[in-house]
Design a protein around this motif. Structure first.
Motif, mmCIF file in Angstrom:
data_model
loop_
_atom_site.group_PDB
_atom_site.id
_atom_site.type_symbol
_atom_site.label_atom_id
_atom_site.label_comp_id
_atom_site.label_asym_id
_atom_site.label_seq_id
_atom_site.Cartn_x
_atom_site.Cartn_y
_atom_site.Cartn_z
ATOM 1 N N MET A 43 0.847 -1.195 0.000
ATOM 2 C CA MET A 43 0.000 0.000 0.000
ATOM 3 C C MET A 43 0.880 1.242 0.000
ATOM 4 N N VAL A 44 0.516 2.196 -0.818
ATOM 5 C CA VAL A 44 1.296 3.422 -0.938
ATOM 6 C C VAL A 44 0.677 4.512 -0.067
ATOM 7 N N PHE A 45 1.463 5.055 0.847
ATOM 8 C CA PHE A 45 1.046 6.217 1.633
ATOM 9 C C PHE A 45 1.593 7.473 0.969
ATOM 10 N N PRO A 46 0.822 8.550 0.903
ATOM 11 C CA PRO A 46 1.337 9.791 0.324
ATOM 12 C C PRO A 46 2.575 10.278 1.064
ATOM 13 N N GLU A 47 3.453 10.934 0.342
ATOM 14 C CA GLU A 47 4.690 11.432 0.945
ATOM 15 C C GLU A 47 4.411 12.360 2.129
ATOM 16 N N ASP A 48 3.335 13.135 2.035
ATOM 17 C CA ASP A 48 3.034 14.078 3.110
ATOM 18 C C ASP A 48 2.129 13.480 4.185
ATOM 19 N N ASN A 49 1.900 12.165 4.106
ATOM 20 C CA ASN A 49 0.982 11.555 5.073
ATOM 21 C C ASN A 49 1.371 10.116 5.378
ATOM 22 N N GLN A 50 2.627 9.930 5.747
ATOM 23 C CA GLN A 50 3.103 8.614 6.126
ATOM 24 C C GLN A 50 2.455 8.172 7.440
ATOM 25 N N TYR A 51 2.397 6.860 7.636
ATOM 26 C CA TYR A 51 1.765 6.317 8.834
ATOM 27 C C TYR A 51 2.562 6.639 10.091
ATOM 28 N N SER A 52 1.851 6.989 11.145
ATOM 29 C CA SER A 52 2.383 6.969 12.507
ATOM 30 C C SER A 52 1.224 6.620 13.426
ATOM 31 N N TYR A 53 1.546 6.085 14.581
ATOM 32 C CA TYR A 53 0.486 5.696 15.518
ATOM 33 C C TYR A 53 -0.309 6.913 15.987
ATOM 34 N N ALA A 54 0.376 8.035 16.179
ATOM 35 C CA ALA A 54 -0.320 9.250 16.606
ATOM 36 C C ALA A 54 -1.318 9.701 15.544
ATOM 37 N N ARG A 55 -0.943 9.596 14.277
ATOM 38 C CA ARG A 55 -1.857 9.973 13.195
ATOM 39 C C ARG A 55 -3.031 9.007 13.114
ATOM 40 N N TRP A 56 -2.735 7.724 13.313
ATOM 41 C CA TRP A 56 -3.790 6.706 13.291
ATOM 42 C C TRP A 56 -4.791 6.947 14.420
ATOM 43 N N GLN A 57 -4.302 7.243 15.599
ATOM 44 C CA GLN A 57 -5.191 7.512 16.736
ATOM 45 C C GLN A 57 -6.081 8.717 16.471
ATOM 46 N N LEU A 58 -5.497 9.762 15.926
ATOM 47 C CA LEU A 58 -6.274 10.962 15.614
ATOM 48 C C LEU A 58 -7.318 10.654 14.548
ATOM 49 N N GLY A 59 -6.937 9.920 13.525
ATOM 50 C CA GLY A 59 -7.880 9.563 12.464
ATOM 51 C C GLY A 59 -9.033 8.737 12.976
ATOM 52 N N LYS A 60 -8.743 7.782 13.870
ATOM 53 C CA LYS A 60 -9.823 6.961 14.421
ATOM 54 C C LYS A 60 -10.767 7.809 15.274
ATOM 55 N N LYS A 61 -10.214 8.694 16.071
ATOM 56 C CA LYS A 61 -11.069 9.557 16.898
ATOM 57 C C LYS A 61 -11.993 10.394 16.028
ATOM 58 N N LEU A 62 -11.465 10.927 14.935
ATOM 59 C CA LEU A 62 -12.279 11.715 14.013
ATOM 60 C C LEU A 62 -13.335 10.854 13.314
ATOM 61 N N PHE A 63 -12.966 9.626 12.966
ATOM 62 C CA PHE A 63 -13.876 8.720 12.259
ATOM 63 C C PHE A 63 -15.141 8.467 13.076
ATOM 64 N N TYR A 64 -14.988 8.413 14.389
ATOM 65 C CA TYR A 64 -16.124 8.108 15.268
ATOM 66 C C TYR A 64 -16.775 9.359 15.858
ATOM 67 N N ASP A 65 -16.303 10.531 15.496
ATOM 68 C CA ASP A 65 -16.793 11.754 16.129
ATOM 69 C C ASP A 65 -17.869 12.434 15.277
ATOM 70 N N PRO A 66 -19.079 12.616 15.821
ATOM 71 C CA PRO A 66 -20.149 13.283 15.059
ATOM 72 C C PRO A 66 -19.911 14.770 14.839
ATOM 73 N N VAL A 67 -18.809 15.299 15.347
ATOM 74 C CA VAL A 67 -18.490 16.711 15.105
ATOM 75 C C VAL A 67 -18.349 16.998 13.609
ATOM 76 N N LEU A 68 -18.127 15.952 12.805
ATOM 77 C CA LEU A 68 -17.977 16.148 11.363
ATOM 78 C C LEU A 68 -19.295 16.518 10.684
#
Length: 301
Positions: free
Chosen positions: A1-26
């Motif tokens: 799987m290719v991650f964009p150069e400006d958005n490589q995986y990190s656990y901190a990014r994954w945690q933030l993404g998951k929190k946003l995924f479940y947040d109705p604030v969107l």
């Protein structure tokens, strides 16, 4: 799987993404989140033909499974969005979905100390629209499924992972009689091509023609993955088929004869036993360890 150069995986990014995924604030009225229509137990799909948006506004297409979404070369049924980061903007801005805007969402998140902290840890900047879309992309790329009975049989050397009916169904799937594998190919069971599979003679939803405005694209849509079908009914872009037997009956009839219908869609005949075998194989493409993976749940780590 290719991650964009400006958005490589990190656990901190994954945690933030998951929190946003479940947040109705969107969503504008904070009533819906991404997970409202993409549920873990349904392989990040929905069990309704059309998932309603805020204020119960009617949905327009069936919510697709996010299984292995990071491997897709483009997004939405018409393939109009080239990256997962850009795809996040679509449901946010759609009137019948979240009906919101990224600047307004970012302003809410910037007023939240926890989001400010997580954003700094993940991207070294405040939670702005760039961060929101990137973090969601990181989380979605982690939704990898590859432990179905078929995977264990085909790739992991477990000769008993498929039973006799499933093995017979696999032979049918890859046969010239059914032509299933002509479109549903590769490890993700999609060639990602745009095809008209003969659902209608007249289309209410023009699908890819919505993007190109080319009549030759009417009724054409990206070939979906077949992984985790056991969890993601109903099927097709409008959720018209409640089960796999109805799907197979459609293809056996040879389609509705639209001018753009793929030449691969042609009548064929299966006995009742063969239909059961083919369904058994299709269900064997489902991975219960994926839907039970609590690291993907809102509370999981």
């Amino acid at each position: 799987m290719v991650f964009p150069e400006d958005n490589q995986y990190s656990y901190a990014r994954w945690q933030l993404g998951k929190k946003l995924f479940y947040d109705p604030v969107l969503s504008r009225d904070s009533s819906l989140s991404c997970a409202s229509c993409h549920k873990l137990e349904l392989a990040f799909a929905d069990d309704r033909a059309f998932s309603p948006g805020i204020q119960n506004r009617p949905g327009t297409r069936n919510a697709t499974s996010l299984t292995n979404i990071g491997y897709h070369p483009y997004f939405l049924r018409e393939g109009s969005v080239p990256t997962l980061e850009m795809q996040a903007l679509v449901p946010v801005q759609e009137h019948n979905e979240f009906d919101h805007s990224m600047p307004e969402i970012a302003a809410k998140l910037q007023a939240n100390a926890r989001y400010r902290q997580m954003s700094e840890e993940a991207y070294e900047r405040e939670p702005d629209p760039w961060v929101i879309t990137r973090a969601l992309g990181v989380f979605q790329r982690s939704l990898i499924s590859g432990n179905s009975p078929y995977d264990r049989y085909q790739y992991q050397g477990e000769s008993q992972a498929l039973n006799k009916a499933e093995i017979r169904g696999m032979a049918l799937f890859f046969s010239s009689r059914t032509q299933c594998a002509s479109c549903h190919s590769g490890f993700n069971f999609s060639n990602y091509a745009f095809e008209n599979n003969g659902l209608d003679s007249v289309y209410q939803d023009p699908l890819r023609m919505r993007l190109t405005n080319d009549p030759a694209d009417e009724g054409r849509a990206k070939v979906p993955s077949l992984r985790n079908l056991a969890f993601s009914a109903p099927y097709m872009h409008d959720g018209r088929f409640q089960n796999l037997a109805e799907v197979i009956q459609h293809y056996q009839k040879g389609g509705a004869g639209h001018p753009n219908q793929s030449e691969l869609i042609r009548p064929f005949s299966l006995s009742n036993q063969e239909q059961d075998d083919l369904i058994a194989f299709l269900l064997a493409l489902s991975d219960p360890t994926f839907t039970q993976n609590q690291s993907f749940s809102e509370a999981g780590h």
